[in-house]
Design an enzyme around this catalytic site. Sequence first.
Site, PDB file in Angstrom:
ATOM      1  N   GLU A   1     -57.062  36.988  23.313  1.00 45.27           N
ATOM      2  CA  GLU A   1     -56.391  37.966  24.184  1.00 45.27           C
ATOM      3  C   GLU A   1     -54.876  37.950  24.006  1.00 45.27           C
ATOM      4  OE1 GLU A   1     -58.818  35.992  25.076  1.00 45.27           O
ATOM      5  OE2 GLU A   1     -60.414  37.274  25.866  1.00 45.27           O
TER       6      GLU A   1
ATOM      7  N   HIS B   1     -64.616  36.974  37.366  1.00 45.61           N
ATOM      8  CA  HIS B   1     -64.925  38.279  36.779  1.00 45.61           C
ATOM      9  C   HIS B   1     -64.637  39.414  37.751  1.00 45.61           C
ATOM     10  CE1 HIS B   1     -66.709  36.298  33.390  1.00 45.61           C
ATOM     11  NE2 HIS B   1     -67.252  37.395  32.902  1.00 45.61           N
TER      12      HIS B   1
END
Lengths: 323, 350
Positions: B61, B130
């Site tokens: 990322e 999440h």
Amino acid sequence: MMDAEILTRLYRGMLRIRIVEERIAELYPQQEMRCPVHLCIGQEAVAVGVCDALDRGDYVFSNHRSHGHYLAKGGDLRSMIAEIYGKATGCAQGKGGSMHLVDLDAGFLGATPIVGSTIPIGVGAAWGSALKGESRVAVVFFGDGALEEGVFHESLNFALLKKVPVIFVCENNLYSVYSPLAVRQPGERELFCIAGGHGVESHQADGNDVLAVRSLAERAVEKARGGGGPTFLEFKTYRWREHCGPNYDDDLGYRPETEFLEWKKRCPIAALRERLLEAGICSDRGIGEMESAVKSEMEAAVEFARRSPWPADTLLMGDVYAS
Amino acid sequence: MPRELKYAQAINEAIDLCMARDPSVYLMGLGVPDPKGVFGTTLGLRAKHGDRRVLDMPTSENGMTGVAVGTALAGCRPVMTHQRVDFALLALDQIVNQAAKWRYMFGGKLKVPLVVRLIVGRGWGQGPQHSQSLHSWFAHVPGLKVVMPTTPYDAKGLLISSIEDDDPVIFLEHRWLHGITGPVPEGVYRVPLGSARVMREGRDVTIAAISHMCLEALRAADTLAEDGCQAEVIDIRSLRPLDEKTVVESVRKTGRLIVAEGGWRSCGFGAEIVARAVEQAFPSLKCPPCRIALPDCPTPTSPRLAAKFYPRAAEISEAARAMLGIRETRPPVPASAPLDVPDPSFTGPF
């Protein structure tokens, strides 16, 4: 043997960085340069050897110790000194200082001091340029500490995956601030082997030998431009002065003074001067003239910076966004 | 009858149109070309625009955000997609230290026209890592722009504006919005960054909401109307730049403010909205403003606990009634569907 013109150019390039930084160190105690400075005195050969192999349109990215990279790539000296003095005429309008040099005309796209942070950006700039069909090469300069950052590995992985025309140049000066390599990385492993482990072609050479640096850089540039992808180059070198600031700091005891004295004997500039004199390419007088020319250039840059106006107050909120 | 699209399709169409118009736009993210196409938002784009412009990426990322920043410096317009906000936390150096600063710290010489799409998860046990909606973090940083569209119309219009914008934009999509439908015109249109939208006019209380909480606010406004209370619902939709004027003018009219958001209460964006209203409309306020936000604990996974964690329309309408001194007379309606899904058609797992 390289031709006399190249050797002289390399010598002048290193000498210029040395004289500029020594003058910065002399002037720094006047407290007019009010930003951190990370001098690269002792490490000039890496910057000059690598940048000499590049075209003006090629990109260079750098870190906190960026004066040498900026000047070697052709960055404007007056804008750099004015930037360090925090003036409106600085290369970043005084908003960046010594750690954020930039010169688009010279292809020096930027320096930032977060360790490792420009490595993926350099990869992206090279890849983006290639996607647009340009034949540019990008070089990212970083230190030994950057290999301890995750982003280094992420960047090498992607650069090889996409055969990005980028050259990773590691200046291994053995210290991350005051922390020696031995407390940060396992001693039985060479830095360039880490890059090799990623499958990236990698080489190691004496970073104080500007000819060795240039020769490896030239090969890497040729390969990148020809679509052959990335190369990693490790150059061992040594920072003479303190991590940040104008002084020597061997009194702190974090590194043995003998180590510094040994490296000082291997000064990249003195070594090349000897070769130039021996080969009769330059005379003492010619070298003296070169020195005086750089000194006057630097004095003019300092004068320019001092006389330049401060950034206008309206600049404070300017350029946060496009409009 | 105007054409209706799902929110996910509206996103897809915005990217498609921008890629067709501007060859410097490219789309990159883990799973972008996969068969699920990031909840449908990227389906079919690779077939149309090719594998050089619609790319999967390594699970890196931070590194890949840096690569995107670099391509932006070289003249591209990258659109990065992360399937969850939480994953982008690995890229904070590149987003906050780099992308947000390159224009300013280099004296305006460089620009980073980057869009980072981040998806806020919710329900079906998304749990602590999440489901975070960290819009307040990003909105805190000068140099970033932050938008959170609620409707399919705004999703398309704001995404086109974001891709065309010369600054880095954090584009936050709530997972529970991907399936909603609404009118979406064909072709290119833009919703300007920095404009809020009055979703429903009213005179008694202002409900300023963000993203999915706008839908809860509209539901609350429906029930409040039955009690004779006219709630004005404002979709903030752009957190930075913030359309302060629309909120402040509404508060001057209603004298009451409720802010509903999907982030945590403490140091959250709701506090910013309240502060602006207090600073600029203090004399109009008839009662203290109220924040409807998440309690200060991580997201629990168990559906039982998650049901307690997320505020809904009932909390918003209850707050409004308390402000207006209206007593609740109707018996509470039991939930007709499980509370951990946006609608009964959602059967997990992601």
